[in-house]
Design a protein around this motif. Sequence first.
Motif, PDB file in Angstrom:
ATOM      1  N   LEU A   1      -3.823   4.171  10.396  1.00 37.58           N
ATOM      2  CA  LEU A   1      -3.326   3.520   9.173  1.00 37.58           C
ATOM      3  C   LEU A   1      -1.837   3.222   9.257  1.00 37.58           C
ATOM      4  CD1 LEU A   1      -5.333   5.525   6.502  1.00 37.58           C
ATOM      5  CD2 LEU A   1      -5.615   3.103   7.095  1.00 37.58           C
ATOM      6  N   ASP A   2      -1.089   4.096   9.925  1.00 39.86           N
ATOM      7  CA  ASP A   2       0.345   3.846  10.095  1.00 39.86           C
ATOM      8  C   ASP A   2       0.582   2.618  10.979  1.00 39.86           C
ATOM      9  OD1 ASP A   2       0.798   6.114   8.580  1.00 39.86           O
ATOM     10  OD2 ASP A   2       1.372   7.376  10.294  1.00 39.86           O
ATOM     11  N   LYS A   3      -0.235   2.471  12.006  1.00 43.07           N
ATOM     12  CA  LYS A   3      -0.066   1.355  12.922  1.00 43.07           C
ATOM     13  C   LYS A   3      -0.612   0.043  12.346  1.00 43.07           C
ATOM     14  CE  LYS A   3      -0.503  -0.077  17.646  1.00 43.07           C
ATOM     15  NZ  LYS A   3      -0.393   0.373  18.992  1.00 43.07           N
ATOM     16  N   TYR A   4      -1.683   0.137  11.571  1.00 47.29           N
ATOM     17  CA  TYR A   4      -2.329  -1.060  11.003  1.00 47.29           C
ATOM     18  C   TYR A   4      -2.419  -0.930   9.482  1.00 47.29           C
ATOM     19  CZ  TYR A   4      -3.808  -1.576  15.859  1.00 47.29           C
ATOM     20  OH  TYR A   4      -3.833  -1.685  17.228  1.00 47.29           O
ATOM     21  N   PRO A   5      -1.292  -0.991   8.786  1.00 46.15           N
ATOM     22  CA  PRO A   5      -1.302  -0.763   7.330  1.00 46.15           C
ATOM     23  C   PRO A   5      -2.094  -1.808   6.536  1.00 46.15           C
ATOM     24  CG  PRO A   5       0.857  -1.521   8.063  1.00 46.15           C
ATOM     25  CD  PRO A   5       0.049  -1.280   9.297  1.00 46.15           C
ATOM     26  N   ASN A   6      -2.293  -2.980   7.087  1.00 45.78           N
ATOM     27  CA  ASN A   6      -3.022  -4.028   6.364  1.00 45.78           C
ATOM     28  C   ASN A   6      -4.430  -4.250   6.907  1.00 45.78           C
ATOM     29  OD1 ASN A   6      -0.721  -4.564   4.757  1.00 45.78           O
ATOM     30  ND2 ASN A   6       0.145  -5.755   6.433  1.00 45.78           N
TER      31      ASN A   6
ATOM     32  N   GLU B   1      -8.443  -4.215   7.558  1.00 42.71           N
ATOM     33  CA  GLU B   1      -9.631  -4.316   6.717  1.00 42.71           C
ATOM     34  C   GLU B   1     -10.356  -2.972   6.633  1.00 42.71           C
ATOM     35  OE1 GLU B   1     -12.116  -7.407   8.320  1.00 42.71           O
ATOM     36  OE2 GLU B   1     -10.607  -8.952   7.983  1.00 42.71           O
ATOM     37  N   ARG B   2     -10.049  -2.079   7.548  1.00 43.69           N
ATOM     38  CA  ARG B   2     -10.696  -0.763   7.595  1.00 43.69           C
ATOM     39  C   ARG B   2      -9.929   0.290   6.789  1.00 43.69           C
ATOM     40  NH1 ARG B   2     -11.150  -2.946  12.935  1.00 43.69           N
ATOM     41  NH2 ARG B   2     -13.311  -3.036  13.627  1.00 43.69           N
ATOM     42  N   LYS B   3      -8.942  -0.129   6.008  1.00 39.14           N
ATOM     43  CA  LYS B   3      -8.070   0.804   5.290  1.00 39.14           C
ATOM     44  C   LYS B   3      -8.845   1.721   4.342  1.00 39.14           C
ATOM     45  CE  LYS B   3      -3.745   0.800   2.724  1.00 39.14           C
ATOM     46  NZ  LYS B   3      -2.626  -0.034   2.302  1.00 39.14           N
ATOM     47  N   GLU B   4      -9.709   1.121   3.529  1.00 41.11           N
ATOM     48  CA  GLU B   4     -10.467   1.945   2.566  1.00 41.11           C
ATOM     49  C   GLU B   4     -11.384   2.926   3.295  1.00 41.11           C
ATOM     50  OE1 GLU B   4     -13.727   1.347  -1.020  1.00 41.11           O
ATOM     51  OE2 GLU B   4     -12.429  -0.339  -0.488  1.00 41.11           O
ATOM     52  N   GLU B   5     -12.036   2.444   4.327  1.00 38.39           N
ATOM     53  CA  GLU B   5     -12.943   3.298   5.103  1.00 38.39           C
ATOM     54  C   GLU B   5     -12.168   4.455   5.752  1.00 38.39           C
ATOM     55  OE1 GLU B   5     -16.138   2.684   8.735  1.00 38.39           O
ATOM     56  OE2 GLU B   5     -15.323   0.934   7.728  1.00 38.39           O
ATOM     57  N   ALA B   6     -11.020   4.163   6.327  1.00 40.47           N
ATOM     58  CA  ALA B   6     -10.201   5.206   6.960  1.00 40.47           C
ATOM     59  C   ALA B   6      -9.706   6.214   5.931  1.00 40.47           C
ATOM     60  CB  ALA B   6      -9.022   4.567   7.692  1.00 40.47           C
ATOM     61  N   ASN B   7      -9.264   5.730   4.777  1.00 42.09           N
ATOM     62  CA  ASN B   7      -8.821   6.652   3.726  1.00 42.09           C
ATOM     63  C   ASN B   7      -9.969   7.537   3.229  1.00 42.09           C
ATOM     64  OD1 ASN B   7      -5.996   6.305   3.384  1.00 42.09           O
ATOM     65  ND2 ASN B   7      -6.380   4.306   2.464  1.00 42.09           N
ATOM     66  N   ASN B   8     -11.160   6.967   3.135  1.00 48.04           N
ATOM     67  CA  ASN B   8     -12.323   7.757   2.722  1.00 48.04           C
ATOM     68  C   ASN B   8     -12.623   8.839   3.748  1.00 48.04           C
ATOM     69  OD1 ASN B   8     -12.729   6.317   0.358  1.00 48.04           O
ATOM     70  ND2 ASN B   8     -14.243   4.946   1.276  1.00 48.04           N
ATOM     71  N   GLU B   9     -12.468   8.515   5.019  1.00 49.06           N
ATOM     72  CA  GLU B   9     -12.687   9.514   6.066  1.00 49.06           C
ATOM     73  C   GLU B   9     -11.641  10.638   5.976  1.00 49.06           C
ATOM     74  OE1 GLU B   9     -15.079   9.951   8.350  1.00 49.06           O
ATOM     75  OE2 GLU B   9     -16.186   8.214   7.660  1.00 49.06           O
ATOM     76  N   ILE B  10     -10.405  10.286   5.692  1.00 51.09           N
ATOM     77  CA  ILE B  10      -9.361  11.304   5.568  1.00 51.09           C
ATOM     78  C   ILE B  10      -9.663  12.231   4.398  1.00 51.09           C
ATOM     79  CG2 ILE B  10      -6.931  11.670   4.951  1.00 51.09           C
ATOM     80  CD1 ILE B  10      -6.310   9.103   6.598  1.00 51.09           C
ATOM     81  N   ASP B  11     -10.084  11.646   3.267  1.00 50.88           N
ATOM     82  CA  ASP B  11     -10.426  12.457   2.091  1.00 50.88           C
ATOM     83  C   ASP B  11     -11.610  13.365   2.368  1.00 50.88           C
ATOM     84  OD1 ASP B  11      -8.388  11.265   0.710  1.00 50.88           O
ATOM     85  OD2 ASP B  11      -9.683   9.818  -0.309  1.00 50.88           O
TER      86      ASP B  11
END
Length: 141
Positions: free
Chosen positions: A124-129, A131-141
């Motif tokens: 997420l730091d490398k690719y802040p924009n 399309e996988r942002k929501e999916e990655a954040n859900n995985e972190i949670d």
Amino acid sequence: MSCSEYSELLKSTDYDVKFEAAKEYYEEKEYFKAETLLKELLTVYKGTKKAEQIYYYYAYCQYGLNDYDFAAFHFKNFVKNFSKSERAEEMHYMIPVCYSKLSPDPSLDQSHTQKAIEEFQLFLDKYPNTERKEEANNEID
């Protein structure tokens, strides 16, 4: 392809035919056969434009074989060696996916879980924009 066709492919020096066959095996989810062919092709095409495409399939074969540690290693290598590739973001995303696949039951050692969280954050730091942002954040949670 039959077993005898595969045996002939292993002996062949027609690397274009081997690559096409490896892609077919990959699409048919015959990852072990694809991986064997691709491994040889990696050495043949090292340093060429085709190496990127071969390595892409090779890393995904490891994933398809459920060898998530090895797959994560190869996804990382892909990102390192082909950082300008249009596939780099996808391959970077697969690193934490592999670690999350290795995450055990919550009562067991959580080092893979922690590694997955760290890798998702790096992604997420490398690719802040992305399309996988929501999916990655859900995985972190």
